[in-house]
Enzyme design. Structure first.
Site, PDB file in Angstrom:
ATOM      1  N   GLU A 149      33.320  49.465   1.402  1.00 58.46           N
ATOM      2  CA  GLU A 149      34.286  48.670   2.159  1.00 58.46           C
ATOM      3  C   GLU A 149      34.942  47.620   1.251  1.00 58.46           C
ATOM      4  OE1 GLU A 149      32.480  46.647   5.461  1.00 58.46           O
ATOM      5  OE2 GLU A 149      34.404  46.129   6.376  1.00 58.46           O
ATOM      6  N   ASP A 173      39.769  38.307   8.094  1.00 60.62           N
ATOM      7  CA  ASP A 173      39.128  37.569   9.177  1.00 60.62           C
ATOM      8  C   ASP A 173      38.581  36.186   8.818  1.00 60.62           C
ATOM      9  OD1 ASP A 173      39.521  40.190   9.918  1.00 60.62           O
ATOM     10  OD2 ASP A 173      37.462  40.570  10.518  1.00 60.62           O
TER      11      ASP A 173
HETATM   12  C1  DGY Z   1      35.772  43.256  12.491  1.00 57.34           C
HETATM   13  O1  DGY Z   1      35.306  43.386  13.612  1.00 57.34           O
HETATM   14  O2  DGY Z   1      35.110  42.904  11.508  1.00 57.34           O
HETATM   15  C2  DGY Z   1      37.176  43.619  12.227  1.00 57.34           C
HETATM   16  O3  DGY Z   1      37.608  43.125  11.014  1.00 57.34           O
HETATM   17  C3  DGY Z   1      38.093  43.201  13.341  1.00 57.34           C
HETATM   18  O4  DGY Z   1      39.321  43.829  13.168  1.00 57.34           O
END
Ligand code: DGY
Length: 420
Positions: free
Chosen positions: A389, A161
């Site tokens: 994570e 992201d």
């Molecule tokens: C988030 O909302 O952080 C996710 O990576 C979107 O897929």
């Protein structure tokens, strides 16, 4: 004390919401596309029925045009933003309107290999046409010109992201939104480990652009102020196409096999065009400016996962260099880059799923020593910190959400060893 593998299996059971798995409780309360592909492979090591149902539930969200969405909202939850109301897509189950790296055909092939029974064959026979359609969607919706590289239209589609790779391309995206941004992630996780407020403004602005385009692929492609050829997505798709070709020889027609083979040949050539000799790395491309993005990230190693061996030795050397600056490979950003942030989500941390794909790729391309090192670092991180994570590459600290499904799945895959 429960042994690590049993703890990993327990996380997958605990994150099961009735046939599908959430990435982790609360922070991500729905089914995510690429998370589920890794989870299905993890389940395949101990619960085949559950592995198949993970795939089946994800495919319940598939669109008629073949797209497999990034999120399937099977059951309501207030723990996540943006939920179904922001996407505004009326489907049952509701979904988001963008996609994610296409690991699914690779996962399905692996589940089938673990379930070489008449029942496994029957399940695969039912799934194969859906996978075929999803790959056709990628080609038609995201590479209508047949260049051999697919476009991603949102940083969420790349799965990485807030990678610095997207900083410059995101500068073009306005920060204004009609939607009130009510983030939930920063109440579950330290905001310093998450994307910034301005990133979210742009992420949501893009969602509104696509919504205004009626979720029509051609209009989205034309209207999006963010359009990149991500090395990771393209490499993962190329690998998935090869796995789909393998499946097509058993479950498809000869015409389908040749259609897939044609796409593979085109993608192999196009992916090599992303190699940058001066920087010694595969670089993403900004498809609006047409320019290479001068950023070295972990996605740049993923062509190995697709079997592109031409630069394997150079990439292994690069990893060795990075390895001298960090405790654990593979940081998501070159640790020598001024934009490297070891704690912030995709701007530096180590992600077990990316490591597994890189290790698999190194192994398959003949760099077995570096493959073993990356796999070993991943196991050491998880053994010391649990199923986080992501991990700080400098200290090894586990950060972000805990009890993560895909990290647990990767532990189980690493236990099985590298495919030869
Ligand atoms: C988030 O909302 O952080 C996710 O990576 C979107 O897929």
């Amino acid at each position: 004390m429960m042994d690590r593998s049993e703890a990993a299996r327990q996380i997958l059971r605990d994150n099961d919401r009735g046939g599908y798995t959430v990435p982790t409780d609360r922070l991500y309360p729905f089914q995510w596309n690429w998370d589920s592909a890794f989870v299905a492979m993890g389940f395949a090591s101990f619960d085949l029925a559950r592995a198949w149902s993970e795939i089946g539930c994800l495919l319940r969200g598939q669109w008629e045009d073949g797209m497999i969405p990034q999120i399937v909202f099977h059951a309501p939850s207030d723990d996540y933003f943006p939920g179904p109301g922001v996407w505004g897509i009326r489907r049952d189950p509701p979904t988001s309107g963008i996609t994610q790296p296409p690991v699914l055909a690779t996962a399905a092939r692996r589940v089938l290999a673990a379930d070489a029974t008449a029942e496994g064959e029957a399940r695969m026979a039912a799934i194969y046409p859906r996978l075929r359609d999803s790959h056709r969607w990628w080609a038609a919706a995201r590479d209508p010109g047949g260049t051999g590289l697919v476009a991603t239209l949102h940083p969420w589609e790349t799965g990485m992201d807030n990678s610095p790779a997207w900083d410059r391309a995101l500068d073009r995206v306005p920060t204004g939104t009609r939607t009130a941004i009510r983030r939930r992630d920063t109440s579950h996780v330290d905001p310093a480990f998450r994307p910034r407020a301005i990133d979210y403004q742009r992420f949501i602005h893009l969602v509104e652009v696509f919504r205004d385009a009626g979720w029509n692929p051609a209009r989205m492609l034309a209207a999006s102020p963010f359009r990149v050829a991500d090395v990771g997505t393209n490499a993962i798709l190329l690998r998935a196409e090869k796995d789909l070709l393998h499946l097509a020889s058993r479950f498809g027609t000869p015409e389908e096999a040749s259609e897939i083979a044609t796409r593979i040949a085109r993608m192999e050539t196009a992916l090599e065009h992303l190699w940058d000799d001066a920087r010694g790395h595969y670089l993403p491309r900004d498809l609006i400016s047409g320019e290479a993005i001068p950023f070295r990230g972990s996605a740049g190693f993923l062509p190995l996962f697709a079997g592109q061996a031409r630069h394997a030795a150079a990439l292994a050397t690069r990893l060795e260099e990075w390895g001298r600056r960090v405790k654990a490979l593979v940081p998501s950003t070159d640790p020598g880059d001024p934009l490297f942030e070891p704690l912030r989500y995709w701007r530096g941390p180590v992600w077990a799923v990316v490591n597994w794909m890189i290790a698999e790729g190194l192994h398959r391309c003949g760099e077995t020593a570096m493959a073993a090192r990356v796999a070993g670092d991943t196991r050491d991180l998880i053994a010391a910190e649990g199923f986080s994570e992501y991990f700080d590459p400098i200290t090894g600290q586990g950060i972000g959400g805990g009890t993560f499904s895909w990290t647990a799945a990767i532990w189980l895959l690493l236990e099985e060893g590298m495919a030869s």
